[in-house]
Design a protein around this motif. Structure first.
Motif, PDB file in Angstrom:
ATOM      1  N   UNK A  87       0.844  -1.203   0.000  1.00  0.00           N
ATOM      2  CA  UNK A  87       0.000   0.000   0.000  1.00  0.00           C
ATOM      3  C   UNK A  87       0.879   1.253   0.000  1.00  0.00           C
ATOM      4  N   UNK A  88       0.977   1.859  -1.154  1.00  0.00           N
ATOM      5  CA  UNK A  88       1.832   3.041  -1.336  1.00  0.00           C
ATOM      6  C   UNK A  88       1.463   4.173  -0.392  1.00  0.00           C
ATOM      7  N   UNK A  89       0.165   4.357  -0.145  1.00  0.00           N
ATOM      8  CA  UNK A  89      -0.251   5.497   0.674  1.00  0.00           C
ATOM      9  C   UNK A  89       0.265   5.383   2.114  1.00  0.00           C
ATOM     10  N   UNK A  91       3.094   3.788   3.032  1.00  0.00           N
ATOM     11  CA  UNK A  91       4.532   4.085   2.954  1.00  0.00           C
ATOM     12  C   UNK A  91       4.761   5.590   2.872  1.00  0.00           C
ATOM     13  N   UNK A  92       3.899   6.265   2.106  1.00  0.00           N
ATOM     14  CA  UNK A  92       4.062   7.713   1.928  1.00  0.00           C
ATOM     15  C   UNK A  92       3.769   8.466   3.222  1.00  0.00           C
ATOM     16  N   UNK A  93       2.713   8.083   3.919  1.00  0.00           N
ATOM     17  CA  UNK A  93       2.392   8.726   5.196  1.00  0.00           C
ATOM     18  C   UNK A  93       3.516   8.512   6.210  1.00  0.00           C
ATOM     19  N   UNK A  94       4.042   7.295   6.249  1.00  0.00           N
ATOM     20  CA  UNK A  94       5.137   7.000   7.173  1.00  0.00           C
ATOM     21  C   UNK A  94       6.397   7.767   6.781  1.00  0.00           C
ATOM     22  N   UNK A  95       6.602   7.962   5.479  1.00  0.00           N
ATOM     23  CA  UNK A  95       7.757   8.747   5.017  1.00  0.00           C
ATOM     24  C   UNK A  95       7.630  10.195   5.455  1.00  0.00           C
ATOM     25  N   UNK A 112      14.078   3.232   1.353  1.00  0.00           N
ATOM     26  CA  UNK A 112      14.713   2.087   0.688  1.00  0.00           C
ATOM     27  C   UNK A 112      13.803   0.860   0.750  1.00  0.00           C
ATOM     28  N   UNK A 113      13.158   0.665   1.895  1.00  0.00           N
ATOM     29  CA  UNK A 113      12.213  -0.437   2.014  1.00  0.00           C
ATOM     30  C   UNK A 113      10.985  -0.175   1.146  1.00  0.00           C
ATOM     31  N   UNK A 114      10.533   1.073   1.157  1.00  0.00           N
ATOM     32  CA  UNK A 114       9.302   1.419   0.443  1.00  0.00           C
ATOM     33  C   UNK A 114       9.387   1.092  -1.043  1.00  0.00           C
ATOM     34  N   UNK A 115      10.490   1.460  -1.692  1.00  0.00           N
ATOM     35  CA  UNK A 115      10.573   1.258  -3.138  1.00  0.00           C
ATOM     36  C   UNK A 115      10.757  -0.212  -3.506  1.00  0.00           C
ATOM     37  N   UNK A 116      11.186  -1.018  -2.549  1.00  0.00           N
ATOM     38  CA  UNK A 116      11.257  -2.453  -2.815  1.00  0.00           C
ATOM     39  C   UNK A 116       9.861  -3.057  -2.898  1.00  0.00           C
ATOM     40  N   UNK A 117       8.979  -2.586  -2.029  1.00  0.00           N
ATOM     41  CA  UNK A 117       7.613  -3.101  -2.025  1.00  0.00           C
ATOM     42  C   UNK A 117       6.723  -2.398  -3.045  1.00  0.00           C
ATOM     43  N   UNK A 118       7.046  -1.150  -3.369  1.00  0.00           N
ATOM     44  CA  UNK A 118       6.225  -0.367  -4.308  1.00  0.00           C
ATOM     45  C   UNK A 118       7.134   0.246  -5.381  1.00  0.00           C
ATOM     46  N   UNK A 124       7.800   8.001  -4.080  1.00  0.00           N
ATOM     47  CA  UNK A 124       8.731   7.443  -3.096  1.00  0.00           C
ATOM     48  C   UNK A 124      10.166   7.476  -3.614  1.00  0.00           C
ATOM     49  N   UNK A 125      10.353   7.140  -4.878  1.00  0.00           N
ATOM     50  CA  UNK A 125      11.686   7.220  -5.488  1.00  0.00           C
ATOM     51  C   UNK A 125      12.204   8.661  -5.441  1.00  0.00           C
ATOM     52  N   UNK A 126      11.338   9.595  -5.792  1.00  0.00           N
ATOM     53  CA  UNK A 126      11.757  10.999  -5.836  1.00  0.00           C
ATOM     54  C   UNK A 126      12.096  11.523  -4.441  1.00  0.00           C
TER      55      UNK A 126
END
Length: 274
Positions: A87-89, A91-95, A112-118, A124-126
């Motif tokens: 769930x990208x959203x 990961x983004x909120x946690x970021x 780094x973990x986020x882009x592996x899963x999404x 997230x990459x940016x």
């Protein structure tokens, strides 16, 4: 904590989730980080229906953040991501949480973990590349963007972020090469516009006009291309060419107000008020 809760449940003792959450916040405030995290992991899911888990947990994390219980909030996000890793959203909120309340290192580890899963989550990459760039680690920022290209080869935003990185550190040739590749891989109107703009900023007016001419064959309905072409002609002192360019642009993009305004401003400067 986990064994204690299991024992209570085995003895038919009702587990008051809200009370345990408050206890976790109290432990966080007291500096007992491991204890607050253990309480969260053990009790955050108690009494929550499956379909309500995500909404409830995100609300819990937000409440903990507002209460200053940052370790509790971090633990809730971590738990939610073990259940909803794609769930990208989340990961983004946690970021955003790590950006506001963590360190550059915790944000980097999270992304780094986020882009592996999404891997298709461009935002997230940016964020990951920007985090390294702001830390002064340009080679690492480049590597992250290279990896992002691999996962998202046609992403306009990632291409333009890479160009911006090189331009900001005055690596104009690198920026040129990236834009050349971006034109062949992505080829969007914005990529063509940024390509021409780079040449314009570097004083290569002929190169900029050549790029704009080619771009307009592919994207005639993108008004900024016509605007730039006319502005460059004006800068070169060729009012007639600018006038012709604006006229063609207004035919192709009749609803573009800025384009009409540029054309009108040219005529005012030329004294053609009637």
């Amino acid at each position: 904590v986990q064994n204690g809760v299991k024992s209570l449940q085995a003895n038919m003792v009702e587990i008051n989730r809200d009370m345990w959450m408050k206890d976790a916040e109290a432990c966080d405030t007291a500096g007992s980080v491991a204890t607050c995290q253990a309480i969260i992991r053990t009790t955050v899911g108690i009494g929550v229906e499956d379909e309500d888990r995500k909404t409830t947990w995100l609300q819990d994390a937000k409440a903990c953040e507002e209460h200053g219980a940052f370790n509790c909030a971090r633990a809730i996000y971590a738990h939610a991501l073990t259940v909803f890793p794609a769930h990208e959203d989340i990961w983004l909120l946690a970021a955003h949480f790590e950006r506001d309340h963590g360190t550059r290192e915790t944000l980097d580890e999270h992304l780094r973990k986020a882009v592996k899963y999404c891997p298709q989550a461009e935002t997230l990459w940016l964020m990951a590349a920007k985090n390294q760039w702001q830390a002064g680690n340009v080679p690492q920022a480049r590597q992250i963007l290279d990896d992002a290209f691999t996962a998202n080869p046609n992403s306009e935003d990632i291409w333009l972020a890479a160009v911006k990185l090189e331009s900001e550190i005055n690596e104009d040739e690198r920026a040129r090469k990236l834009l050349e590749k971006a034109r062949s891989e992505a080829g969007t109107a914005r990529v063509w516009m940024k390509s021409a703009r780079l040449e314009w900023l570097l004083g290569n007016l002929d190169g900029a006009q050549a790029l704009l001419q080619e771009a307009l064959q592919k994207h005639p309905d993108f008004p900024k291309l016509w605007m730039m072409r006319g502005q460059i002609a004006e800068q070169a002192g060729n009012a007639a060419a600018a006038r012709e360019c604006y006229a063609l642009g207004m035919k192709a993009c009749p609803t573009s107000i800025p384009l009409w305004q540029l054309a009108a401003a040219l005529e005012v400067r030329e004294g053609n008020l009637t």
